[in-house]
Design a protein around this motif. Structure first.
Motif, PDB file in Angstrom:
ATOM      1  N   ALA A  86      -3.878  -6.789  10.139  1.00 44.61           N
ATOM      2  CA  ALA A  86      -4.316  -6.775  11.555  1.00 44.61           C
ATOM      3  C   ALA A  86      -5.206  -5.573  11.861  1.00 44.61           C
ATOM      4  O   ALA A  86      -5.498  -5.312  13.020  1.00 44.61           O
ATOM      5  N   GLN A 140      -9.255  -4.281  14.233  1.00 47.21           N
ATOM      6  CA  GLN A 140      -9.473  -5.227  15.333  1.00 47.21           C
ATOM      7  C   GLN A 140      -9.144  -4.569  16.672  1.00 47.21           C
ATOM      8  O   GLN A 140      -9.000  -5.243  17.684  1.00 47.21           O
ATOM      9  N   GLY A 141      -8.937  -3.265  16.646  1.00 50.54           N
ATOM     10  CA  GLY A 141      -8.664  -2.546  17.890  1.00 50.54           C
ATOM     11  C   GLY A 141      -7.193  -2.455  18.259  1.00 50.54           C
ATOM     12  O   GLY A 141      -6.854  -1.944  19.326  1.00 50.54           O
ATOM     13  N   ALA A 182      -4.691  -0.560  17.109  1.00 51.77           N
ATOM     14  CA  ALA A 182      -4.142   0.792  17.275  1.00 51.77           C
ATOM     15  C   ALA A 182      -4.632   1.419  18.569  1.00 51.77           C
ATOM     16  O   ALA A 182      -3.869   2.088  19.272  1.00 51.77           O
ATOM     17  N   ASN A 237      -7.828  10.849   7.015  1.00 52.17           N
ATOM     18  CA  ASN A 237      -7.467   9.583   7.674  1.00 52.17           C
ATOM     19  C   ASN A 237      -8.465   9.309   8.806  1.00 52.17           C
ATOM     20  O   ASN A 237      -8.205   9.552   9.987  1.00 52.17           O
ATOM     21  N   GLU A 276       0.828  -1.208   0.000  1.00 52.51           N
ATOM     22  CA  GLU A 276       0.000   0.000   0.000  1.00 52.51           C
ATOM     23  C   GLU A 276       0.870   1.269   0.000  1.00 52.51           C
ATOM     24  O   GLU A 276       0.382   2.356   0.282  1.00 52.51           O
TER      25      GLU A 276
HETATM   26  C1  LIG Z   1      -4.768   4.233  11.353  1.00 55.82           C
HETATM   27  C2  LIG Z   1      -4.443   2.787  11.744  1.00 55.82           C
HETATM   28  C3  LIG Z   1      -3.204   2.812  12.606  1.00 55.82           C
HETATM   29  C4  LIG Z   1      -5.608   2.205  12.519  1.00 55.82           C
HETATM   30  O1  LIG Z   1      -5.208   0.918  12.984  1.00 55.82           O
HETATM   31  P1  LIG Z   1      -6.309  -0.165  13.437  1.00 55.82           P
HETATM   32  O2  LIG Z   1      -5.619  -1.184  14.270  1.00 55.82           O
HETATM   33  O3  LIG Z   1      -7.060  -0.628  12.272  1.00 55.82           O
HETATM   34  O4  LIG Z   1      -7.238   0.728  14.365  1.00 55.82           O
HETATM   35  P2  LIG Z   1      -8.384   0.226  15.330  1.00 55.82           P
HETATM   36  O5  LIG Z   1      -8.858  -1.123  14.874  1.00 55.82           O
HETATM   37  O6  LIG Z   1      -7.939   0.378  16.734  1.00 55.82           O
HETATM   38  O7  LIG Z   1      -9.530   1.316  15.067  1.00 55.82           O
HETATM   39  C5  LIG Z   1      -9.833   1.706  13.747  1.00 55.82           C
HETATM   40  C6  LIG Z   1     -11.122   2.487  13.747  1.00 55.82           C
HETATM   41  O8  LIG Z   1     -11.238   3.188  12.506  1.00 55.82           O
HETATM   42  C7  LIG Z   1     -12.405   2.752  11.835  1.00 55.82           C
HETATM   43  N1  LIG Z   1     -12.086   2.759  10.423  1.00 55.82           N
HETATM   44  C8  LIG Z   1     -11.227   1.979   9.756  1.00 55.82           C
HETATM   45  N2  LIG Z   1     -11.205   2.343   8.460  1.00 55.82           N
HETATM   46  C9  LIG Z   1     -12.063   3.383   8.345  1.00 55.82           C
HETATM   47  C10 LIG Z   1     -12.477   4.190   7.264  1.00 55.82           C
HETATM   48  N3  LIG Z   1     -11.995   4.011   6.034  1.00 55.82           N
HETATM   49  N4  LIG Z   1     -13.369   5.163   7.510  1.00 55.82           N
HETATM   50  C11 LIG Z   1     -13.873   5.369   8.756  1.00 55.82           C
HETATM   51  N5  LIG Z   1     -13.491   4.645   9.820  1.00 55.82           N
HETATM   52  C12 LIG Z   1     -12.611   3.650   9.601  1.00 55.82           C
HETATM   53  C13 LIG Z   1     -12.685   1.370  12.375  1.00 55.82           C
HETATM   54  O9  LIG Z   1     -14.030   1.021  12.189  1.00 55.82           O
HETATM   55  C14 LIG Z   1     -12.341   1.614  13.832  1.00 55.82           C
HETATM   56  O10 LIG Z   1     -13.322   2.424  14.447  1.00 55.82           O
HETATM   57  P3  LIG Z   1     -14.343   1.871  15.542  1.00 55.82           P
HETATM   58  O11 LIG Z   1     -13.577   0.947  16.437  1.00 55.82           O
HETATM   59  O12 LIG Z   1     -14.824   3.077  16.219  1.00 55.82           O
HETATM   60  O13 LIG Z   1     -15.369   1.174  14.776  1.00 55.82           O
HETATM   61  C15 LIG Z   1      -4.191   1.917  10.483  1.00 55.82           C
HETATM   62  O14 LIG Z   1      -5.283   2.076   9.607  1.00 55.82           O
HETATM   63  C16 LIG Z   1      -2.906   2.253   9.754  1.00 55.82           C
HETATM   64  O15 LIG Z   1      -1.845   1.736  10.082  1.00 55.82           O
HETATM   65  N6  LIG Z   1      -2.983   3.131   8.744  1.00 55.82           N
HETATM   66  C17 LIG Z   1      -1.787   3.528   7.976  1.00 55.82           C
HETATM   67  C18 LIG Z   1      -0.839   4.382   8.808  1.00 55.82           C
HETATM   68  C19 LIG Z   1      -1.549   5.514   9.480  1.00 55.82           C
HETATM   69  O16 LIG Z   1      -2.448   6.145   8.917  1.00 55.82           O
HETATM   70  N7  LIG Z   1      -1.122   5.806  10.713  1.00 55.82           N
HETATM   71  C20 LIG Z   1      -1.653   6.885  11.495  1.00 55.82           C
HETATM   72  C21 LIG Z   1      -0.979   8.135  11.095  1.00 55.82           C
HETATM   73  S1  LIG Z   1      -1.625   9.495  12.049  1.00 55.82           S
END
Ligand SMILES: CC(C)(COP(=O)(O)OP(=O)(O)OC[C@H]1O[C@@H](n2cnc3c(N)ncnc32)[C@H](O)[C@@H]1OP(=O)(O)O)[C@@H](O)C(=O)NCCC(=O)NCCS
Length: 213
Positions: free
Chosen positions: A136, A139-140, A142, A169, A55
């Motif tokens: 991963a 699934q919570g 982060a 984001n 990605e």
């Molecule tokens: C941002 C990131 C760290 C989240 O990690 P994750 O382990 O999936 O996060 P969690 O599972 O703890 O929570 C994700 C939340 O976002 C929501 N979500 C995921 N994708 C989404 C989208 N496209 N639009 C809206 N909400 C979204 C999930 O439903 C969840 O929310 P909820 O628990 O309230 O339903 C991951 O997507 C990532 O690594 N992204 C690329 C790097 C990045 O953006 N890092 C942060 C830079 S500030």
């Protein structure tokens, strides 16, 4: 990182997301541990790196080279050394403590705490950055990882941590709000949040033995 400046405005894209403190055991994903970078998860880390690169993340890292145990050991050493404030860093760099979120020897994600801010980090980057490997996500991980990191940030003297993310984001915004982040401002498509680090240990996972300082 591109320094950006601009007018402050409200952040309509983030309204309606409630700020709630997480109960322990959030999400259905694996209960990970926040650990310093370790050679123990080399193969899993390299597999995760291939996922990230699919990605477009981490284009500068070479998964083939890092598959070599000696190269990976050196890589882990460099990551750990970046936290050492006595080590000479390139201009503009600040000491940074990196933790990996690991469940049963599977690498799940990364979180870094910068010990202080530069003007560039004030605008974008902040104190804490994190990511979760694509397989991963949602699934919570982060949220658990960020909550578990707060005591470490507090120990580094950060009473409030600055976090930033791009306005589009949404996943990152949900994570930050869920962990208690409060929006400061929005400038040129970048949201800035403040997050209090001194939280009840019952909500951070520390009491569950989820952190390995
Ligand atoms: C941002 C990131 C760290 C989240 O990690 P994750 O382990 O999936 O996060 P969690 O599972 O703890 O929570 C994700 C939340 O976002 C929501 N979500 C995921 N994708 C989404 C989208 N496209 N639009 C809206 N909400 C979204 C999930 O439903 C969840 O929310 P909820 O628990 O309230 O339903 C991951 O997507 C990532 O690594 N992204 C690329 C790097 C990045 O953006 N890092 C942060 C830079 S500030």
């Amino acid at each position: 990182m591109t320094p950006k400046q601009g007018r402050r405005s409200s952040a309509p894209g983030v309204r309606g997301i409630s700020a709630v403190r997480l109960p322990p055991g959030i999400g259905n994903g694996p209960a990970g541990q926040l650990r310093p970078a370790t050679e123990q998860v080399r193969l899993s880390y390299v597999a995760a790196l291939r996922e990230y690169q699919a990605e477009g993340l981490y284009p500068d890292l070479n998964p083939v080279a890092l598959s070599d145990p000696a190269a990976f050991r050196a890589y882990v050493h460099r990551i750990r050394q970046a936290a050492d404030s006595s080590v000479q860093l390139p201009p503009g760099w600040v000491p940074e403590s990196t933790f990996w979120w690991i469940a049963q020897d599977r690498y799940l994600g990364r979180l870094a705490i910068r010990h202080r801010l530069t003007p560039a980090l004030q605008r974008r980057g902040g104190h804490i950055g994190f990511d979760v490997r694509p397989s991963a996500r949602n699934q919570g991980c982060a949220k658990r990882m960020l909550m578990a990191a707060l005591p470490h940030a507090a120990r580094l003297g950060l009473e409030h941590a600055l976090l930033t993310c791009d306005v589009d984001n949404l996943a990152s915004q949900r994570v930050i709000f869920a962990c208690g982040g409060e929006l400061i401002d929005r400038t040129d498509g970048i949201l800035r949040f403040t997050l209090r680090t001194s939280v009840d240990p019952a909500t951070t996972g520390e009491h569950l033995g989820e952190t390995h300082p």
